[in-house]
Design an enzyme around this catalytic site. Sequence first.
Site, PDB file in Angstrom:
ATOM      1  N   GLY A   1       2.045 -10.962  -9.063  1.00  0.00           N
ATOM      2  CA  GLY A   1       1.947  -9.909  -8.257  1.00  0.00           C
ATOM      3  C   GLY A   1       3.424  -9.535  -8.171  1.00  0.00           C
ATOM      4  O   GLY A   1       4.234  -8.880  -8.580  1.00  0.00           O
TER       5      GLY A   1
ATOM      6  N   PHE B   1      -0.758   2.532 -14.493  1.00  0.00           N
ATOM      7  CA  PHE B   1       0.558   1.565 -14.763  1.00  0.00           C
ATOM      8  C   PHE B   1      -0.380   0.195 -14.508  1.00  0.00           C
ATOM      9  O   PHE B   1      -0.689  -0.095 -13.199  1.00  0.00           O
ATOM     10  CB  PHE B   1       1.504   2.037 -13.839  1.00  0.00           C
ATOM     11  CG  PHE B   1       2.721   1.165 -13.996  1.00  0.00           C
ATOM     12  CD1 PHE B   1       3.803   1.552 -14.575  1.00  0.00           C
ATOM     13  CD2 PHE B   1       2.782  -0.255 -13.150  1.00  0.00           C
ATOM     14  CE1 PHE B   1       5.019   0.641 -14.443  1.00  0.00           C
ATOM     15  CE2 PHE B   1       3.777  -0.842 -13.223  1.00  0.00           C
ATOM     16  CZ  PHE B   1       5.009  -0.550 -13.920  1.00  0.00           C
TER      17      PHE B   1
ATOM     18  N   LEU C   1      -7.288   4.954  21.734  1.00  0.00           N
ATOM     19  CA  LEU C   1      -8.619   5.380  21.473  1.00  0.00           C
ATOM     20  C   LEU C   1      -9.640   4.491  22.344  1.00  0.00           C
ATOM     21  O   LEU C   1     -10.797   4.808  22.606  1.00  0.00           O
ATOM     22  CB  LEU C   1      -9.033   5.936  20.210  1.00  0.00           C
ATOM     23  CG  LEU C   1      -8.817   7.258  19.790  1.00  0.00           C
ATOM     24  CD1 LEU C   1      -7.419   7.549  19.576  1.00  0.00           C
ATOM     25  CD2 LEU C   1      -9.557   7.418  18.516  1.00  0.00           C
ATOM     26  N   GLY C   2      -9.376   3.328  22.568  1.00  0.00           N
ATOM     27  CA  GLY C   2     -10.217   2.101  23.166  1.00  0.00           C
ATOM     28  C   GLY C   2     -11.449   2.074  22.382  1.00  0.00           C
ATOM     29  O   GLY C   2     -11.515   1.941  21.040  1.00  0.00           O
TER      30      GLY C   2
ATOM     31  N   GLU D   1       3.843  -1.773  -4.543  1.00  0.00           N
ATOM     32  CA  GLU D   1       5.057  -1.832  -5.151  1.00  0.00           C
ATOM     33  C   GLU D   1       6.380  -2.424  -4.254  1.00  0.00           C
ATOM     34  O   GLU D   1       7.112  -1.911  -3.748  1.00  0.00           O
ATOM     35  CB  GLU D   1       5.493  -0.207  -5.144  1.00  0.00           C
ATOM     36  CG  GLU D   1       4.648   0.464  -6.214  1.00  0.00           C
ATOM     37  CD  GLU D   1       5.002   1.911  -6.424  1.00  0.00           C
ATOM     38  OE1 GLU D   1       6.255   2.285  -6.491  1.00  0.00           O
ATOM     39  OE2 GLU D   1       3.990   2.497  -6.510  1.00  0.00           O
TER      40      GLU D   1
HETATM   41  C1  LIG Z   1      -4.356  -0.536  -3.175  1.00  0.00           C
HETATM   42  C2  LIG Z   1      -3.452  -1.254  -4.321  1.00  0.00           C
HETATM   43  C3  LIG Z   1      -3.183  -0.465  -5.617  1.00  0.00           C
HETATM   44  C4  LIG Z   1      -2.350  -1.339  -6.447  1.00  0.00           C
HETATM   45  N1  LIG Z   1      -2.122  -0.346  -7.621  1.00  0.00           N
HETATM   46  C5  LIG Z   1      -1.236  -0.866  -8.670  1.00  0.00           C
HETATM   47  C6  LIG Z   1      -1.149  -0.424  -9.619  1.00  0.00           C
HETATM   48  O1  LIG Z   1      -1.543   0.870  -9.940  1.00  0.00           O
HETATM   49  N2  LIG Z   1      -0.471  -1.174 -10.962  1.00  0.00           N
HETATM   50  C7  LIG Z   1      -0.252  -2.385 -10.564  1.00  0.00           C
HETATM   51  O2  LIG Z   1       0.372  -3.041 -11.394  1.00  0.00           O
HETATM   52  N3  LIG Z   1      -0.330  -2.994  -9.419  1.00  0.00           N
HETATM   53  C8  LIG Z   1      -0.996  -2.537  -8.411  1.00  0.00           C
HETATM   54  N4  LIG Z   1      -1.354  -3.098  -7.228  1.00  0.00           N
HETATM   55  C9  LIG Z   1      -0.988  -4.482  -7.200  1.00  0.00           C
HETATM   56  C10 LIG Z   1       0.502  -4.874  -6.184  1.00  0.00           C
HETATM   57  O3  LIG Z   1       1.447  -4.175  -7.119  1.00  0.00           O
HETATM   58  C11 LIG Z   1       0.615  -6.394  -5.825  1.00  0.00           C
HETATM   59  O4  LIG Z   1      -0.649  -6.475  -4.934  1.00  0.00           O
HETATM   60  C12 LIG Z   1       1.729  -6.614  -5.107  1.00  0.00           C
HETATM   61  O5  LIG Z   1       2.585  -6.755  -6.145  1.00  0.00           O
HETATM   62  C13 LIG Z   1       1.731  -7.995  -4.712  1.00  0.00           C
HETATM   63  O6  LIG Z   1       1.158  -9.098  -5.236  1.00  0.00           O
HETATM   64  P1  LIG Z   1      -0.025  -9.850  -5.047  1.00  0.00           P
HETATM   65  O7  LIG Z   1      -1.266  -8.970  -4.273  1.00  0.00           O
HETATM   66  O8  LIG Z   1      -0.350 -10.793  -6.406  1.00  0.00           O
HETATM   67  O9  LIG Z   1       0.689 -10.730  -3.945  1.00  0.00           O
HETATM   68  P2  LIG Z   1       1.410 -11.936  -4.189  1.00  0.00           P
HETATM   69  O10 LIG Z   1       2.785 -11.757  -4.915  1.00  0.00           O
HETATM   70  O11 LIG Z   1       0.489 -13.361  -4.549  1.00  0.00           O
HETATM   71  O12 LIG Z   1       1.955 -12.524  -2.701  1.00  0.00           O
HETATM   72  C14 LIG Z   1       1.141 -13.150  -1.883  1.00  0.00           C
HETATM   73  C15 LIG Z   1       1.856 -13.010  -0.420  1.00  0.00           C
HETATM   74  O13 LIG Z   1       2.951 -13.749  -0.759  1.00  0.00           O
HETATM   75  C16 LIG Z   1       4.083 -13.123  -0.003  1.00  0.00           C
HETATM   76  N5  LIG Z   1       5.082 -13.530  -1.095  1.00  0.00           N
HETATM   77  C17 LIG Z   1       5.149 -13.656  -2.343  1.00  0.00           C
HETATM   78  N6  LIG Z   1       6.310 -14.047  -2.738  1.00  0.00           N
HETATM   79  C18 LIG Z   1       7.233 -14.283  -1.795  1.00  0.00           C
HETATM   80  C19 LIG Z   1       8.379 -14.708  -1.619  1.00  0.00           C
HETATM   81  N7  LIG Z   1       9.222 -15.019  -2.941  1.00  0.00           N
HETATM   82  N8  LIG Z   1       8.977 -15.031  -0.481  1.00  0.00           N
HETATM   83  C20 LIG Z   1       8.206 -14.531   0.610  1.00  0.00           C
HETATM   84  N9  LIG Z   1       6.884 -14.170   0.575  1.00  0.00           N
HETATM   85  C21 LIG Z   1       6.555 -14.070  -0.660  1.00  0.00           C
HETATM   86  C22 LIG Z   1       3.646 -11.654  -0.464  1.00  0.00           C
HETATM   87  O14 LIG Z   1       4.584 -10.895   0.338  1.00  0.00           O
HETATM   88  C23 LIG Z   1       2.373 -11.527   0.176  1.00  0.00           C
HETATM   89  O15 LIG Z   1       2.220 -11.602   1.400  1.00  0.00           O
HETATM   90  C24 LIG Z   1      -1.937  -2.293  -6.285  1.00  0.00           C
HETATM   91  C25 LIG Z   1      -2.376  -3.147  -4.933  1.00  0.00           C
HETATM   92  C26 LIG Z   1      -3.081  -2.794  -4.114  1.00  0.00           C
HETATM   93  C27 LIG Z   1      -3.376  -3.401  -2.895  1.00  0.00           C
END
Ligand SMILES: Cc1cc2nc3c(=O)[nH]c(=O)nc-3n(C[C@H](O)[C@H](O)[C@H](O)COP(=O)(O)OP(=O)(O)OC[C@H]3O[C@@H](n4cnc5c(N)ncnc54)[C@H](O)[C@@H]3O)c2cc1C
Length: 395
Positions: free
Chosen positions: A138, A130, A350-351, A375
């Site tokens: 993101g 997906f 566990l230190g 998600e």
């Molecule tokens: C292990 C892993 C697996 C994943 N698998 C998938 C997958 O299969 N398919 C897929 O499509 N995606 C996947 N992702 C992506 C994931 O969905 C995104 O990382 C996630 O949605 C966050 O987006 P970003 O990393 O771009 O962070 P950003 O959206 O850039 O956010 C960066 C920081 O800003 C904060 N922030 C952003 N907007 C706001 C707001 N309006 N108010 C307050 N704080 C805010 C966020 O909480 C975060 O702390 C995966 C990510 C990881 C780490």
Amino acid sequence: MIDLAVGAELEAELEGVRRLGREFLRPLGIEADRNAAPVPPDHPFFALAWRMGLGQPLGVDERARAGPRISARRGVVLAEEMSYWDRGMSVAMPGLGLGGPPLLGMGTAEQKERFLAPFRDRERPHWAAFAMTEPGAGSDVAAIETTAVRDGDAWVLRGAKTFISNAMRADWIVVWATVDRSAGRAGHRAFIVERGTPGLEDMRYEHKMGLIAYESSSFTLRDCRVPAANLLGGERHYAERAGFKGAMRSFNATRPAIAAMAIGIARSAYDAARDFTHAHHVLDRPTPRAQRVREKLARMARKLEVGRLLCWRAADLADVEQPNEVEASMAKAFAATSAQEATGLAVDILGDTGVTAHGYVEKLYRDVKAMDIVEGTGQIQRLVIARRLVGLPNA
Ligand SMILES: Cc1cc2nc3c(=O)[nH]c(=O)nc-3n(C[C@H](O)[C@H](O)[C@H](O)COP(=O)(O)OP(=O)(O)OC[C@H]3O[C@@H](n4cnc5c(N)ncnc54)[C@H](O)[C@@H]3O)c2cc1C
């Protein structure tokens, strides 16, 4: 009212997951972590698991009949147990993964038949993926920049996706793109992009700090021509902004399960910390340290119990088709934060052993962070909750 009984049938399934976990999931997850490389798709375990129908909560045909929504409660209970043994391995398991809900929820009968077909092959394991996230989009999924332009009997996709679970080994990927960036979410469309499609390029592995057992990949869509028949749901589906709602529906259905996975990882850390205190007789002596460790264990156990109850409540609401957005967000926000705290406390207990590289609890500490990101990050969950509580629509 929440029925806290698990029931004999689910208990038998849990016992199966425990056997799988002890024998395969945990050892393979640890091995992948130490090798700093995902378990390869041709690993004999995947073929064995696939032939036995293991690891997938339901078979393909059963899921197709059930539609996108299988029992959410059963899903969270099994998700917690799989992640207790190894969350990375539970995502690495072959199957539809996150590609399942959009195909089953939005796909036409013809598309379901066509794209489920490879998953009926019991000889060789298959994966789906997906892809929503992009380098510049993101949390704010409405900001995706991958474009889809109709050209004759095909759609041409241009853009880039990042951090997509299992994309490199997937038979097909549900790729989200926009037909009109000015329309925001209303412009979103989902396409099934099959492996080998020209223009699906630069597939590369992202190195992440935890959950090493499954691969996260980034890729480019360079003038990628996708047959018109691969527009998920067909043109009619996208009337009245159904496209974006389709994506969000699959997120909402999975948030309680992601929360349960966080609880599973933290329960594993709790058990490791408890076993450590027994093995080292930490609690046998009436020392201040013993008291502090007791308090830490009690705090971990309390938070995990509350987190689990929130997951079950959100799942039970989904099972009776009641709105569960606030409950699902509460479960995820609380469980992910509590799980991070619990794994941190386990490291403390566990230190020196807790911070030694290649220690088990150290791995869990790195694994658990992603549960607050995927998600919907913790911040986003808290925004959803707050906006709903004061009666504002979500942005
Ligand atoms: C292990 C892993 C697996 C994943 N698998 C998938 C997958 O299969 N398919 C897929 O499509 N995606 C996947 N992702 C992506 C994931 O969905 C995104 O990382 C996630 O949605 C966050 O987006 P970003 O990393 O771009 O962070 P950003 O959206 O850039 O956010 C960066 C920081 O800003 C904060 N922030 C952003 N907007 C706001 C707001 N309006 N108010 C307050 N704080 C805010 C966020 O909480 C975060 O702390 C995966 C990510 C990881 C780490």
